[in-house]
Scaffold this motif. Structure first.
Motif, PDB file in Angstrom:
ATOM      1  N   GLN A  17       0.819  -1.214   0.000  1.00 61.37           N
ATOM      2  CA  GLN A  17       0.000   0.000   0.000  1.00 61.37           C
ATOM      3  C   GLN A  17       0.854   1.265   0.000  1.00 61.37           C
ATOM      4  OE1 GLN A  17      -2.583  -0.375   3.385  1.00 61.37           O
ATOM      5  NE2 GLN A  17      -3.414  -2.325   2.707  1.00 61.37           N
ATOM      6  N   PHE A  18       2.145   1.131   0.229  1.00 53.56           N
ATOM      7  CA  PHE A  18       3.025   2.292   0.317  1.00 53.56           C
ATOM      8  C   PHE A  18       4.142   2.152  -0.712  1.00 53.56           C
ATOM      9  CE2 PHE A  18       1.131   1.802   4.507  1.00 53.56           C
ATOM     10  CZ  PHE A  18       0.672   3.078   4.769  1.00 53.56           C
ATOM     11  N   GLY A  19       3.959   2.794  -1.840  1.00 53.46           N
ATOM     12  CA  GLY A  19       4.982   2.785  -2.871  1.00 53.46           C
ATOM     13  C   GLY A  19       5.757   4.080  -2.865  1.00 53.46           C
ATOM     14  N   PRO A  20       6.711   4.244  -3.768  1.00 58.85           N
ATOM     15  CA  PRO A  20       7.468   5.501  -3.875  1.00 58.85           C
ATOM     16  C   PRO A  20       6.534   6.670  -4.179  1.00 58.85           C
ATOM     17  CG  PRO A  20       8.541   3.740  -5.098  1.00 58.85           C
ATOM     18  CD  PRO A  20       7.200   3.214  -4.697  1.00 58.85           C
ATOM     19  N   ILE A  21       6.847   7.827  -3.613  1.00 59.48           N
ATOM     20  CA  ILE A  21       6.061   9.038  -3.823  1.00 59.48           C
ATOM     21  C   ILE A  21       6.942  10.060  -4.526  1.00 59.48           C
ATOM     22  CG2 ILE A  21       4.788  10.914  -2.716  1.00 59.48           C
ATOM     23  CD1 ILE A  21       4.260   9.032  -0.371  1.00 59.48           C
ATOM     24  N   HIS A  22       6.559  10.478  -5.707  1.00 59.75           N
ATOM     25  CA  HIS A  22       7.308  11.476  -6.459  1.00 59.75           C
ATOM     26  C   HIS A  22       6.766  12.855  -6.100  1.00 59.75           C
ATOM     27  CE1 HIS A  22       9.491   8.751  -9.259  1.00 59.75           C
ATOM     28  NE2 HIS A  22       8.516   7.933  -8.880  1.00 59.75           N
ATOM     29  N   VAL A  23       7.645  13.731  -5.667  1.00 62.16           N
ATOM     30  CA  VAL A  23       7.268  15.091  -5.275  1.00 62.16           C
ATOM     31  C   VAL A  23       7.940  16.053  -6.245  1.00 62.16           C
ATOM     32  CG1 VAL A  23       7.253  16.796  -3.435  1.00 62.16           C
ATOM     33  CG2 VAL A  23       7.144  14.356  -2.876  1.00 62.16           C
ATOM     34  N   GLY A  24       7.144  16.654  -7.105  1.00 63.71           N
ATOM     35  CA  GLY A  24       7.723  17.527  -8.108  1.00 63.71           C
ATOM     36  C   GLY A  24       8.625  16.745  -9.049  1.00 63.71           C
ATOM     37  N   GLU A  25       9.636  17.419  -9.581  1.00 61.64           N
ATOM     38  CA  GLU A  25      10.511  16.792 -10.570  1.00 61.64           C
ATOM     39  C   GLU A  25      11.779  16.202  -9.968  1.00 61.64           C
ATOM     40  OE1 GLU A  25      11.367  19.694 -13.515  1.00 61.64           O
ATOM     41  OE2 GLU A  25       9.303  19.840 -14.245  1.00 61.64           O
ATOM     42  N   VAL A  80      11.991  12.116  -4.551  1.00 61.10           N
ATOM     43  CA  VAL A  80      11.256  10.856  -4.481  1.00 61.10           C
ATOM     44  C   VAL A  80      11.391  10.309  -3.068  1.00 61.10           C
ATOM     45  CG1 VAL A  80      10.917   8.556  -5.443  1.00 61.10           C
ATOM     46  CG2 VAL A  80      11.809  10.385  -6.895  1.00 61.10           C
ATOM     47  N   ILE A  81      10.266  10.022  -2.438  1.00 66.88           N
ATOM     48  CA  ILE A  81      10.267   9.421  -1.112  1.00 66.88           C
ATOM     49  C   ILE A  81      10.094   7.927  -1.302  1.00 66.88           C
ATOM     50  CG2 ILE A  81       9.160   9.390   1.148  1.00 66.88           C
ATOM     51  CD1 ILE A  81       8.043  12.250   0.116  1.00 66.88           C
ATOM     52  N   VAL A  82      11.053   7.151  -0.807  1.00 68.13           N
ATOM     53  CA  VAL A  82      11.118   5.730  -1.123  1.00 68.13           C
ATOM     54  C   VAL A  82      11.052   4.902   0.155  1.00 68.13           C
ATOM     55  CG1 VAL A  82      12.390   3.949  -2.352  1.00 68.13           C
ATOM     56  CG2 VAL A  82      12.599   6.331  -3.075  1.00 68.13           C
ATOM     57  N   PRO A  83      10.019   4.084   0.357  1.00 64.91           N
ATOM     58  CA  PRO A  83      10.020   3.144   1.473  1.00 64.91           C
ATOM     59  C   PRO A  83      11.181   2.165   1.332  1.00 64.91           C
ATOM     60  CG  PRO A  83       7.823   3.334   0.516  1.00 64.91           C
ATOM     61  CD  PRO A  83       8.766   4.015  -0.423  1.00 64.91           C
ATOM     62  N   SER A  84      11.661   1.661   2.450  1.00 64.93           N
ATOM     63  CA  SER A  84      12.865   0.827   2.434  1.00 64.93           C
ATOM     64  C   SER A  84      12.711  -0.398   1.542  1.00 64.93           C
ATOM     65  CB  SER A  84      13.226   0.395   3.861  1.00 64.93           C
ATOM     66  OG  SER A  84      12.149  -0.314   4.463  1.00 64.93           O
ATOM     67  N   ALA A  98      16.588  11.200  -3.502  1.00 63.70           N
ATOM     68  CA  ALA A  98      15.791  10.109  -2.950  1.00 63.70           C
ATOM     69  C   ALA A  98      15.874  10.147  -1.434  1.00 63.70           C
ATOM     70  CB  ALA A  98      16.278   8.766  -3.478  1.00 63.70           C
ATOM     71  N   ILE A  99      14.739  10.113  -0.780  1.00 61.94           N
ATOM     72  CA  ILE A  99      14.682  10.097   0.676  1.00 61.94           C
ATOM     73  C   ILE A  99      14.069   8.773   1.098  1.00 61.94           C
ATOM     74  CG2 ILE A  99      13.739  11.208   2.727  1.00 61.94           C
ATOM     75  CD1 ILE A  99      13.568  13.798   1.111  1.00 61.94           C
ATOM     76  N   GLU A 100      14.845   7.949   1.792  1.00 64.15           N
ATOM     77  CA  GLU A 100      14.327   6.674   2.265  1.00 64.15           C
ATOM     78  C   GLU A 100      13.535   6.908   3.550  1.00 64.15           C
ATOM     79  OE1 GLU A 100      15.908   2.364   3.941  1.00 64.15           O
ATOM     80  OE2 GLU A 100      17.194   3.522   2.592  1.00 64.15           O
TER      81      GLU A 100
END
Length: 300
Positions: free
Chosen positions: A108-116, A119-123, A139-141
């Motif tokens: 239910q929690f995939g990577p979230i792209h914020v702007g260009e 990217v917020i990336v679950p582990s 990329a922010i884990e």
């Protein structure tokens, strides 16, 4: 495992949920019993507004039963506590299929792209080749956790996008109300120098320290009393409008001359009031809005 399913009216939902938990069920959820019908009712309205009763007109109460609790026992305990008469036709049980719930939750929690750029990336997606990050991507884990700020809320998006567009390697940054530390970590990864992340919640401070370590960035996290004297080239606070207004003298005076202030957690209809609270020190204007929320910024 089995679930116990009961139907109740709006005014009963909270008491029934509490009684079932006291009876020993593992969890309780309340659903709109008329969902996917013409009578379906929206529980929440515009951002920041909530109904006095946290339930629908007609509710489906779903309780997850432990192996050692019979559904009839849970219903009897519910009836005893509430004084309600609950007949055998008022409830059913259903089997819960076996599943790898960790994997289901993670899906239910995939990577979230914020702007260009961000990217917020679950582990569990860190090594996913489909991410295909560009050379200048940050990329922010970050895994969903106890502290606010996993990147899914519009206010977090707005602040992250502001940082990606406007951050110019500021030597000092203060993230006040840091939550998970996502903004402080983003600032460091985008080139900021010394970063302080402050929150009134010890759990948020611990989460920030942990997430900073995972992302291999150096910052200083702590409670408000841990913040040293001095001013910052950039102050960012993603909280809510009332705390932001109360904190106006402190936050404004933490902005260095020529420095910038970024605020979010503010509804569109609250923007003028928040800007007025900071007017004695600097002029704030709306940078962007999204889904009823705004990001305010200004320079001292």
């Amino acid at each position: 495992m089995r679930e116990l399913v009961l139907y109740c009216r709006e005014e009963q939902a909270e008491a029934w949920s509490d009684a079932l938990l006291d009876a020993g069920v593992l969890s309780v959820s309340v659903e709109d019993a008329e969902r996917d019908t013409d009578a379906e009712q929206a529980l929440f309205g515009e951002p920041g507004t909530e109904p006095e009763v946290q339930a629908w007109r007609n509710n489906r109460v779903v309780a997850l039963l432990p192996d050692d609790l019979e559904p009839g026992e849970a219903v009897a305990a519910l009836a005893a506590v509430t004084g309600e008469t609950i007949s055998d036709t008022d409830w059913i049980t259903r089997e819960v299929p076996d599943a790898d719930w960790v994997r289901v939750t993670q899906s239910q929690f995939g990577p979230i792209h914020v702007g260009e750029r961000i990217v917020i990336v679950p582990s569990w997606h860190v090594n996913d080749p489909s991410l295909n990050l560009s050379d200048n991507a940050v990329a922010i884990e970050l895994d969903p956790g106890l502290a606010f700020g996993t990147g899914s809320h519009p206010t977090t998006h707005l602040c992250l996008e502001w940082l990606a567009v406007h951050l110019q390697g500021e030597p000092t940054v203060l993230d006040y109300g840091c939550g998970s530390g996502i903004l402080a970590i983003a600032a460091r990864k985008l080139g900021a120098g010394s970063v302080y992340a402050i929150d009134i919640d010890e759990q948020a401070v611990s989460s920030t320290e942990y997430n900073a370590q995972v992302n291999q960035v150096v910052l200083k996290a702590g409670l408000p009393d841990d913040l040293p004297e001095g001013r910052f080239a950039l102050v960012v606070a993603n909280i809510l409008s009332n705390p932001l207004k109360v904190l106006a003298p402190m936050l404004a005076n933490r902005v260095a001359p020529g420095g910038r202030l970024v605020l979010s957690g503010v509804l569109e209809r609250q923007a003028d009031d928040v800007a007025a609270a900071y007017a004695p020190w600097l002029k704030l204007s709306v940078w962007q809005s999204r889904e009823g929320w705004v990001c305010l910024h200004g320079q001292r």
